[in-house]
Structures are given as structure tokens and as C-alpha cells.
Design a protein around this motif. Structure first.
Motif, short mmCIF file in Angstrom:
data_model
loop_
_atom_site.label_atom_id
_atom_site.label_comp_id
_atom_site.label_asym_id
_atom_site.label_seq_id
_atom_site.Cartn_x
_atom_site.Cartn_y
_atom_site.Cartn_z
N ALA A 185 12.50 46.82 -39.36
CA ALA A 185 11.90 46.33 -38.11
C ALA A 185 12.66 45.10 -37.66
N LEU A 186 13.07 45.10 -36.39
CA LEU A 186 13.85 44.01 -35.82
C LEU A 186 13.10 43.37 -34.67
N ARG A 187 12.83 42.08 -34.78
CA ARG A 187 12.22 41.33 -33.69
C ARG A 187 13.33 40.96 -32.71
N ILE A 188 13.18 41.35 -31.48
CA ILE A 188 14.24 41.19 -30.48
C ILE A 188 14.24 39.76 -29.95
N THR A 189 15.40 39.10 -30.02
CA THR A 189 15.49 37.70 -29.60
C THR A 189 16.48 37.46 -28.47
N GLU A 190 17.30 38.46 -28.16
CA GLU A 190 18.32 38.29 -27.11
C GLU A 190 18.62 39.65 -26.49
N VAL A 191 18.68 39.70 -25.16
CA VAL A 191 18.92 40.96 -24.45
C VAL A 191 19.81 40.71 -23.24
N GLU A 192 20.38 41.78 -22.71
CA GLU A 192 21.11 41.74 -21.44
C GLU A 192 20.73 42.95 -20.60
N ALA A 193 20.51 42.72 -19.30
CA ALA A 193 20.16 43.80 -18.39
C ALA A 193 21.42 44.38 -17.74
N TYR A 194 21.40 45.70 -17.52
CA TYR A 194 22.50 46.40 -16.85
C TYR A 194 21.92 47.45 -15.89
N HIS A 195 22.40 47.43 -14.65
CA HIS A 195 21.96 48.38 -13.63
C HIS A 195 23.04 49.42 -13.38
N GLY A 196 22.64 50.66 -13.21
CA GLY A 196 23.58 51.72 -12.88
C GLY A 196 23.81 51.81 -11.38
N GLN A 197 24.66 52.74 -11.00
CA GLN A 197 24.98 52.94 -9.59
C GLN A 197 23.71 53.21 -8.78
N GLY A 198 23.53 52.43 -7.72
CA GLY A 198 22.38 52.61 -6.85
C GLY A 198 21.09 51.98 -7.34
N THR A 199 21.14 51.28 -8.46
CA THR A 199 19.95 50.63 -9.01
C THR A 199 19.92 49.16 -8.61
N GLY A 200 18.83 48.71 -8.02
CA GLY A 200 18.71 47.32 -7.62
C GLY A 200 19.39 47.02 -6.30
N ASP A 201 19.39 45.75 -5.93
CA ASP A 201 19.89 45.33 -4.61
C ASP A 201 21.40 45.17 -4.56
N ALA A 202 22.04 44.93 -5.71
CA ALA A 202 23.48 44.67 -5.71
C ALA A 202 24.15 45.49 -6.80
N PRO A 203 25.36 45.98 -6.56
CA PRO A 203 26.09 46.72 -7.60
C PRO A 203 26.34 45.83 -8.82
#
Length: 220
Positions: free
Chosen positions: A37-55
Motif C-alpha cells: 500500500a502506497l500513500r500518495i504524496t506527489e502527483v502531476e496532471a496531464y490532459h489529452g487532446q481536446g481536454t480542458g481549456d488549453a492544449p
């Protein structure tokens, strides 16, 4: 902290919205009969093509769907397990609205169960066991391509492995900044899409990606 099994609905927002909610959560895996079991302490977000307001120029799915990133286009709660530098299996939680690609890279964590199993997989001990996405993937036991697409909501077995994502209450002291080691503009303050628990010793150190420091200088 009281944890509960994550639901798909909780992961259906944009990765940028979901990412900080994964801090303090746990990824629990059973691989080869060993539980970690791993307690998550650091993450990064990534959006694909067409996801969100900006590429998002830093995303594997920035140019659309491919054989490599197909899992990112699937339903939330599956894990996108990809190979980095031909060596490291890195783990992402797929999230985002239906039909759009997105994921949250699990960059670092601390081992809350199964320290012996984690140490045997990594050959290390202490807080560095899961410090950085390659080490996180290593001690989780999940491997590309065997476990790419494994479902962390149902916990169903895939090639002898199981994974479950458990969420808790939002944590305090969340910091945000540029992503680590990402090239060009995607690794600058234009994309402050890295989130971590401030002061946690398992969080990985920051480093610029190729050309990112120069791109940052142009932004300043």
C-alpha cells in the motif's frame, strides 16, 4: 485518516481538478501474492487532446489516441502504466469526462503496508522507496505492458495483479508548481500542474526538463 474505495464518479473531473484530491490517498496492489500500500504524496496532471481549456504539450495524448496511450482514453479509474526511458514502469490514474483523455501521474509516495515486499522489489529501504515515479511503479509491482489498463475501482485481476485506489478527506498543506523533468514550456510555471504534500520527505526533488529553464526565463 479514514479511507474508502474510490468511485469512477470521483475521478470523472478534469485531471487538473482531480490531481490534488489524490494526495493522501492510497494505491493498494497485490502482485505475485505480495501486498503493498502506497500513500500518495506527489502527483502531476496531464490532459489529452481536446481536454480542458488549453492544449497540454507535455501529455502522451496531446496528439490524439495511439496504441501507447489508449488507456488514457478509457473510463476513469483504470491505471495507465507506461514505460519511461525503456526501463521504468510509471503509474497514472486515468480520469476525465467520458470520451476525453487524461491522467494523473503518481510521482511519489510512502509505503504504509508491505515495506518488506517494497524493499525486496527495489533493493532500497526508508523514505526513498517510492520517491519518484519510476520507484513508485517499481515498488507497486505493476509493470508495463502486463498491467496497463488494470481497473483500480473494481479491483479485478489482470495478469496476476490487483489494484485498488482508496480516497480520504482532502489533505492540508498542498503545494503546487511546475512539473518535474518535463521538456519545454510544458515543464514551466505556465503549467503548474504538479501537486505535493508540503514538507513530506518522500516527495521527489525538482529538476528542469530539457529546454524548460530557457522557456521559463522567457516567461519571466
Amino acid at each position: 485518516m479514514t479511507l474508502r474505495r474510490a468511485t469512477r464518479a470521483e475521478l470523472a473531473g478534469l485531471p487538473l481538478e482531480v490531481a490534488p484530491r489524490l494526495l493522501g490517498a492510497e494505491l493498494r496492489t497485490v502482485v505475485g501474492g505480495l501486498t503493498v500500500a502506497l500513500r500518495i504524496t506527489e502527483v502531476e496532471a496531464y490532459h489529452g487532446q481536446g481536454t480542458g481549456d488549453a492544449p497540454d504539450p507535455g501529455s502522451h495524448a496531446r496528439m490524439g489516441r495511439t496504441a501507447r496511450n489508449a488507456t488514457m482514453w478509457g473510463e476513469p479509474g483504470h491505471l495507465y502504466v507506461y514505460l519511461s526511458h525503456g526501463i521504468h514502469s510509471c503509474v497514472n490514474v486515468v480520469c476525465g469526462p467520458d470520451g476525453l483523455a487524461g491522467g494523473v501521474l503518481l510521482r511519489a509516495g510512502s509505503v504504509s503496508e508491505g515495506a518488506d515486499a517494497a524493499a525486496s522489489r527495489s533493493g532500497r529501504a526508508g523514505r526513498d522507496l517510492a520517491r519518484g515515479p519510476g520507484r513508485f511503479g517499481q515498488v507497486s509491482g505493476l509493470r508495463h505492458p502486463l498491467h496497463d489498463g488494470i481497473d483500480a475501482i473494481t479491483g479485478d485481476s489482470l495478469n496476476g495483479a490487483r489494484a485498488q485506489l482508496w480516497l480520504g478527506d482532502p489533505v492540508a498543506g498542498i503545494a503546487t508548481g511546475p512539473r518535474v523533468g518535463v521538456a519545454g514550456i510544458a515543464g514551466t510555471s505556465a503549467f503548474p500542474w504538479r501537486f505535493w504534500i508540503e514538507g513530506d520527505r518522500s516527495v521527489s526533488p525538482f529538476r528542469w526538463g530539457r529546454g524548460a529553464a530557457g522557456s521559463q526565463a522567457m516567461l519571466n
